[in-house]
Design a protein around this motif. Structure first.
Motif, mmCIF file in Angstrom:
data_model
loop_
_atom_site.group_PDB
_atom_site.id
_atom_site.type_symbol
_atom_site.label_atom_id
_atom_site.label_comp_id
_atom_site.label_asym_id
_atom_site.label_seq_id
_atom_site.Cartn_x
_atom_site.Cartn_y
_atom_site.Cartn_z
ATOM 1 N N LEU A 5 0.827 -1.199 0.000
ATOM 2 C CA LEU A 5 0.000 0.000 0.000
ATOM 3 C C LEU A 5 0.865 1.254 0.000
ATOM 4 O O LEU A 5 0.615 2.191 -0.776
ATOM 5 N N ILE A 6 1.875 1.294 0.841
ATOM 6 C CA ILE A 6 2.762 2.457 0.895
ATOM 7 C C ILE A 6 3.463 2.648 -0.445
ATOM 8 O O ILE A 6 3.607 3.781 -0.942
ATOM 9 N N THR A 7 3.886 1.551 -1.064
ATOM 10 C CA THR A 7 4.543 1.632 -2.374
ATOM 11 C C THR A 7 3.609 2.241 -3.413
ATOM 12 O O THR A 7 4.010 3.115 -4.193
ATOM 13 N N ASP A 8 2.340 1.798 -3.430
ATOM 14 C CA ASP A 8 1.369 2.339 -4.376
ATOM 15 C C ASP A 8 1.079 3.807 -4.098
ATOM 16 O O ASP A 8 0.971 4.620 -5.027
ATOM 17 N N SER A 41 -8.440 1.276 -4.730
ATOM 18 C CA SER A 41 -7.960 0.289 -3.766
ATOM 19 C C SER A 41 -7.179 0.963 -2.645
ATOM 20 O O SER A 41 -7.374 0.660 -1.462
ATOM 21 N N CYS A 42 -6.298 1.896 -3.018
ATOM 22 C CA CYS A 42 -5.535 2.646 -2.010
ATOM 23 C C CYS A 42 -6.473 3.437 -1.117
ATOM 24 O O CYS A 42 -6.331 3.433 0.117
ATOM 25 N N ARG A 43 -7.446 4.106 -1.742
ATOM 26 C CA ARG A 43 -8.354 4.966 -0.991
ATOM 27 C C ARG A 43 -9.186 4.149 0.012
ATOM 28 O O ARG A 43 -9.409 4.576 1.144
ATOM 29 N N VAL A 44 -9.632 2.961 -0.420
ATOM 30 C CA VAL A 44 -10.432 2.094 0.458
ATOM 31 C C VAL A 44 -9.589 1.595 1.624
ATOM 32 O O VAL A 44 -10.055 1.568 2.774
ATOM 33 N N GLN A 45 -8.356 1.212 1.358
ATOM 34 C CA GLN A 45 -7.497 0.699 2.420
ATOM 35 C C GLN A 45 -7.142 1.790 3.429
ATOM 36 O O GLN A 45 -7.123 1.546 4.643
ATOM 37 N N VAL A 46 -6.877 2.989 2.948
ATOM 38 C CA VAL A 46 -6.576 4.099 3.850
ATOM 39 C C VAL A 46 -7.802 4.432 4.692
ATOM 40 O O VAL A 46 -7.698 4.706 5.896
ATOM 41 N N ALA A 47 -8.977 4.407 4.067
ATOM 42 C CA ALA A 47 -10.208 4.670 4.802
ATOM 43 C C ALA A 47 -10.426 3.622 5.890
ATOM 44 O O ALA A 47 -10.877 3.944 6.995
ATOM 45 N N ASP A 48 -10.102 2.381 5.580
ATOM 46 C CA ASP A 48 -10.225 1.320 6.579
ATOM 47 C C ASP A 48 -9.314 1.607 7.768
ATOM 48 O O ASP A 48 -9.701 1.397 8.923
ATOM 49 N N CYS A 49 -8.111 2.094 7.498
ATOM 50 C CA CYS A 49 -7.178 2.442 8.575
ATOM 51 C C CYS A 49 -7.739 3.562 9.443
ATOM 52 O O CYS A 49 -7.457 3.636 10.643
ATOM 53 N N ALA A 50 -8.542 4.437 8.823
ATOM 54 C CA ALA A 50 -9.116 5.569 9.543
ATOM 55 C C ALA A 50 -10.448 5.236 10.205
ATOM 56 O O ALA A 50 -11.077 6.102 10.817
ATOM 57 N N GLY A 51 -10.898 3.979 10.059
ATOM 58 C CA GLY A 51 -12.162 3.588 10.675
ATOM 59 C C GLY A 51 -13.370 3.834 9.808
ATOM 60 O O GLY A 51 -14.497 3.925 10.299
ATOM 61 N N HIS A 52 -13.168 3.940 8.470
ATOM 62 C CA HIS A 52 -14.280 4.125 7.537
ATOM 63 C C HIS A 52 -14.261 2.983 6.518
ATOM 64 O O HIS A 52 -13.936 3.191 5.347
#
Length: 257
Positions: free
Chosen positions: A6-9, A157-168
């Protein structure tokens, strides 16, 4: 979730990181190298390379044997360290969701431009025959569409994973459109987004403008659509009330009509 990928992308799409991320990634790589180490095989390779001499053979043998004997615990310890580093990355990503979304927007917009153009000319399920029949502009719009859609899919995909990290964790079409006229129009967007074919192409073909929104911006899209529908419903209700009053007034005093 593969945080290193994820960080690489994210970096590939223009998101900048800091020393916290750099250190966490280094720890993860070190933990994986330790976990994947094969002490006996490494010892054999070291001898073949001439790194084992009579002076260090005993120490190297003992060290390799010790690691081999404790390999299960080494795996557990390495996994624990990697989990800790992943937690650091998850918190870092979650705390910067809005910042990351805005950093991803230029790459999203660049890819979305081609998808918007294609959406104006043909639907996601267009056939080759239909595409040609649609004319040269449609054929030209199809050039590069696959690459653009691939880019948007990776950014989503990146946006969804980051949102998951933020609790969304629950994504919504409002994350990806500029706006909707009302709730009915927003339902059209949701059907396009979840229907057959590529979601972004379907949205563009349905007439929506693609935009990568922060959570707050997505809420505004939803509230804006609801506000219009609520205002229209209130106006219609007032109109019905006024009409009912007129009818009642007529029946109560028909001579005044």
């Amino acid at each position: 979730m593969n945080y290193t990928r994820l960080i690489t992308d994210l970096k590939r799409f223009g998101v900048k990181t800091d020393e916290t991320v750099t250190e966490a990634l280094a720890v993860i790589h070190a933990a994986r190298d330790t976990r994947n180490a094969q002490p006996i095989e490494d010892l054999r390779a070291a001898y073949s390379n001439g790194d084992i001499t009579s002076a260090n053979a005993a120490d190297r043998i003992i060290s390799a044997a010790t690691l081999a004997a404790g390999s299960e615990r080494v795996h557990l310890a390495a996994a624990a360290v990697e989990d800790g580093a992943n937690t650091t990355l998850r918190r870092w990503l979650g705390a910067r969701e809005e910042q990351i979304v805005k950093a991803l927007r230029p790459a999203f917009d660049a890819a979305a431009a081609g998808v918007q153009l294609a959406g104006r000319h043909f639907a996601p399920d267009v056939t080759a025959t239909q595409l040609i029949a649609a004319g040269s502009a449609a054929v030209a719009a199809n050039e590069g569409l696959e690459a653009a859609l691939s880019t948007l899919a990776r950014i989503r995909s990146c946006r969804v994973q980051v949102a998951d990290c933020a609790g969304h964790p629950e994504q919504d079409v409002t994350w990806y459109i500029e706006g909707a006229h009302d709730l009915e129009h927003l339902d059209v967007a949701r059907r396009a987004y979840t229907g057959a074919g590529d979601a972004f192409h379907a949205l563009a073909h349905a007439g929506f403008t693609l935009r990568l929104n922060t959570v707050q911006e997505a809420v505004k899209v939803s509230h804006g659509a609801r506000g219009v529908s609520d205002a229209r419903e209130a106006q219609e209700r007032q109109t019905r009330i006024a009409e009912a009053r007129e009818r009642n007034a007529f029946w109560l005093n028909p001579t005044s009509a």
